[in-house]
Motif scaffolding. Structure first.
Motif, PDB file in Angstrom:
ATOM      1  N   GLY A 254     -34.061 -18.974  85.036  1.00 11.58           N
ATOM      2  CA  GLY A 254     -32.603 -19.126  85.009  1.00 11.58           C
ATOM      3  C   GLY A 254     -32.159 -20.562  84.785  1.00 11.58           C
ATOM      4  O   GLY A 254     -30.973 -20.858  84.767  1.00 11.58           O
ATOM      5  N   ASN A 255     -33.129 -21.468  84.607  1.00 13.06           N
ATOM      6  CA  ASN A 255     -32.772 -22.874  84.398  1.00 13.06           C
ATOM      7  C   ASN A 255     -32.501 -23.130  82.921  1.00 13.06           C
ATOM      8  O   ASN A 255     -33.367 -23.596  82.183  1.00 13.06           O
ATOM      9  N   ILE A 256     -31.291 -22.785  82.507  1.00 12.22           N
ATOM     10  CA  ILE A 256     -30.930 -22.857  81.097  1.00 12.22           C
ATOM     11  C   ILE A 256     -29.704 -23.746  80.938  1.00 12.22           C
ATOM     12  O   ILE A 256     -28.716 -23.590  81.654  1.00 12.22           O
ATOM     13  N   ILE A 257     -29.793 -24.675  79.988  1.00 14.14           N
ATOM     14  CA  ILE A 257     -28.628 -25.492  79.624  1.00 14.14           C
ATOM     15  C   ILE A 257     -28.203 -25.009  78.239  1.00 14.14           C
ATOM     16  O   ILE A 257     -29.028 -24.928  77.330  1.00 14.14           O
ATOM     17  N   LEU A 258     -26.929 -24.674  78.100  1.00 11.04           N
ATOM     18  CA  LEU A 258     -26.428 -24.244  76.797  1.00 11.04           C
ATOM     19  C   LEU A 258     -25.953 -25.463  76.022  1.00 11.04           C
ATOM     20  O   LEU A 258     -25.356 -26.365  76.609  1.00 11.04           O
ATOM     21  N   CYS A 259     -26.211 -25.484  74.739  1.00 13.56           N
ATOM     22  CA  CYS A 259     -25.793 -26.641  73.929  1.00 13.56           C
ATOM     23  C   CYS A 259     -25.043 -26.198  72.674  1.00 13.56           C
ATOM     24  O   CYS A 259     -25.614 -25.571  71.792  1.00 13.56           O
ATOM     25  N   GLU A 260     -23.770 -26.542  72.648  1.00 14.90           N
ATOM     26  CA  GLU A 260     -22.949 -26.320  71.444  1.00 14.90           C
ATOM     27  C   GLU A 260     -23.309 -27.415  70.450  1.00 14.90           C
ATOM     28  O   GLU A 260     -23.276 -28.594  70.788  1.00 14.90           O
ATOM     29  N   ARG A 261     -23.657 -27.036  69.223  1.00 13.60           N
ATOM     30  CA  ARG A 261     -24.092 -28.022  68.229  1.00 13.60           C
ATOM     31  C   ARG A 261     -23.399 -27.827  66.880  1.00 13.60           C
ATOM     32  O   ARG A 261     -23.884 -28.299  65.866  1.00 13.60           O
ATOM     33  N   GLY A 262     -22.238 -27.157  66.923  1.00 12.74           N
ATOM     34  CA  GLY A 262     -21.500 -26.953  65.682  1.00 12.74           C
ATOM     35  C   GLY A 262     -21.943 -25.688  64.991  1.00 12.74           C
ATOM     36  O   GLY A 262     -23.095 -25.280  65.082  1.00 12.74           O
ATOM     37  N   ILE A 263     -20.996 -25.068  64.328  1.00 14.17           N
ATOM     38  CA  ILE A 263     -21.288 -23.825  63.601  1.00 14.17           C
ATOM     39  C   ILE A 263     -20.937 -24.002  62.134  1.00 14.17           C
ATOM     40  O   ILE A 263     -20.167 -24.886  61.771  1.00 14.17           O
ATOM     41  N   ARG A 264     -21.481 -23.147  61.313  1.00  9.91           N
ATOM     42  CA  ARG A 264     -21.245 -23.246  59.873  1.00  9.91           C
ATOM     43  C   ARG A 264     -19.894 -22.622  59.524  1.00  9.91           C
ATOM     44  O   ARG A 264     -19.624 -21.481  59.900  1.00  9.91           O
ATOM     45  N   THR A 265     -19.064 -23.380  58.854  1.00  9.22           N
ATOM     46  CA  THR A 265     -17.775 -22.848  58.383  1.00  9.22           C
ATOM     47  C   THR A 265     -17.602 -23.287  56.931  1.00  9.22           C
ATOM     48  O   THR A 265     -18.504 -23.902  56.365  1.00  9.22           O
TER      49      THR A 265
END
Ligand code: PEP
Ligand code: MN
Length: 353
Positions: A254-265
């Protein structure tokens, strides 16, 4: 038809609606009772054979004016609602969801507590190229009192002819430098078979954007006792991102860090489009720490600082960015890595009150 007649028909219709209401709620109570019996028996709630029998019986007795296909459609909706009633909300909630666990998950890495409300930074080169290169960046990181060193040893590159990383040699370099500077290592693993060996060298397993739905890799990362930094896939919705994290936690980690890194648009001004509101959405929907990678989301050195400020302002637990002693000659991502002077200014400006 007179208005009076119309009114009378409407009164009748209201009566019928109320009868249907009573009946479907009676039905719902029966369904709940059946659910309890099945629970005791350990039987499956959905029974396709029984559902088919019910539909056959209904169709046989249908004398119109509705056609059987319409009647079946309506009853299937009623059946579905009944089934949903049997599954209580609690068991439906994902393990990563706030519904399941209201309090924030705090992950301790080298004294840094991700998710504790403070801001954390993961800095380092895009790719590990040499001991000297990593060492110079580590010294700069240390000067700022930071604790986490990133660097890619296995690089998932768009072209097979581009630099693919130093592999385990790269992990060894990272580990050696990290030990010298008392830093923790964050590095991407791309092959599930490498995880077991990699945990000797890394403190955080990074799963990259291109592998966010590599389910075998997610499951393998879920089976070890190491924090995982999971990056959002470049075309992944937030729901898909959350489900990818669920794959990891469902295996026990359960030791998870979420990372937003940009999405393709369709936007071409930046390498990707930083979905900044993904941060508060992920914080609301999950109990996991959330960070923002400003390097891969913007792909532009001039946007690193404003993007990092926005990330912290909107509630991110941390920021990731790439730093290289001489970006002009970097073997990957040379356009967006910061040199050490730029990194020094970046940290000062970012932390200015
Ligand atoms: C990285 O952080 O090294 C990387 C390759 O990023 P992403 O997976 O987000 O493209
Ligand atoms: Mn990179």
């Amino acid at each position: 038809m007179s208005n009076e007649q119309l009114d009378q028909l409407r009164v009748k219709l209201d009566d019928v609606n109320l009868e249907i209401l009573d009946l479907i709620n009676n039905r719902a109570e029966l369904v709940q009772q059946i659910g309890q019996v099945k629970e005791k028996q350990g039987a499956n709630r959905f029974d396709p054979v029984r559902e088919r029998d019910m539909l056959n019986l209904i169709s046989k007795h249908n004398s119109g004016p509705f056609e059987n296909s319409t009647i079946i459609h309506l009853f299937k909706e009623i059946f579905k609602a009944g089934l949903e009633l049997q599954e209580d909300d609690h068991s439906k909630a994902l393990l990563v969801s706030r519904k399941k666990k209201p309090e924030d998950t705090v992950i301790e890495i080298n004294g840094e507590k991700f998710g504790d409300g403070n801001q954390h930074f993961i800095m380092g080169p895009c790719a590990v190229e040499s001991y000297e290169q990593v060492s110079q960046v580590a010294a700069a990181i240390k000067r700022h009192g930071l604790k986490l060193l990133r660097g890619g040893a296995f690089k998932p590159r768009t072209s097979p002819y581009d630099f693919q990383g130093l592999g385990f040699e790269g992990l060894k370099i990272l580990k050696r430098v990290a030990d010298e500077y008392d830093l923790a290592v964050v590095s991407e693993i791309v092959n599930p078979a490498d995880i077991e060996k990699a945990v000797e060298y890394v403190d955080v397993i990074q799963i990259g954007a291109r592998n966010m739905q590599n389910f075998e890799l997610l499951k393998a990362a879920g089976e070890v006792n190491k924090p995982v930094l999971l990056k959002r896939g470049m075309s992944a919705t937030i729901a898909e991102f959350i489900n990818a994290a669920e794959y990891i936690i469902s295996k026990g980690n359960g030791n998870i860090i979420l990372c937003e890194r940009g999405i393709r648009t369709y936007e071409k001004a930046t390498r990707n489009t930083l979905d900044i509101t993904a941060v508060p959405i992920l914080k609301q929907e999950t109990h996991l720490p959330v960070m923002v990678d400003v390097t891969h989301s913007t792909g532009r050195r001039d946007l690193l600082l404003p993007a990092a400020k926005a990330a912290l302002a909107i509630g991110a637990d941390g920021v990731m960015a790439e730093v290289h002693p001489d970006p002009a000659v970097a073997l990957s991502d040379s356009a967006q890595q910061m040199d050490i002077d730029t990194f020094d200014t970046f940290m000062k400006e970012l932390l200015k009150k």
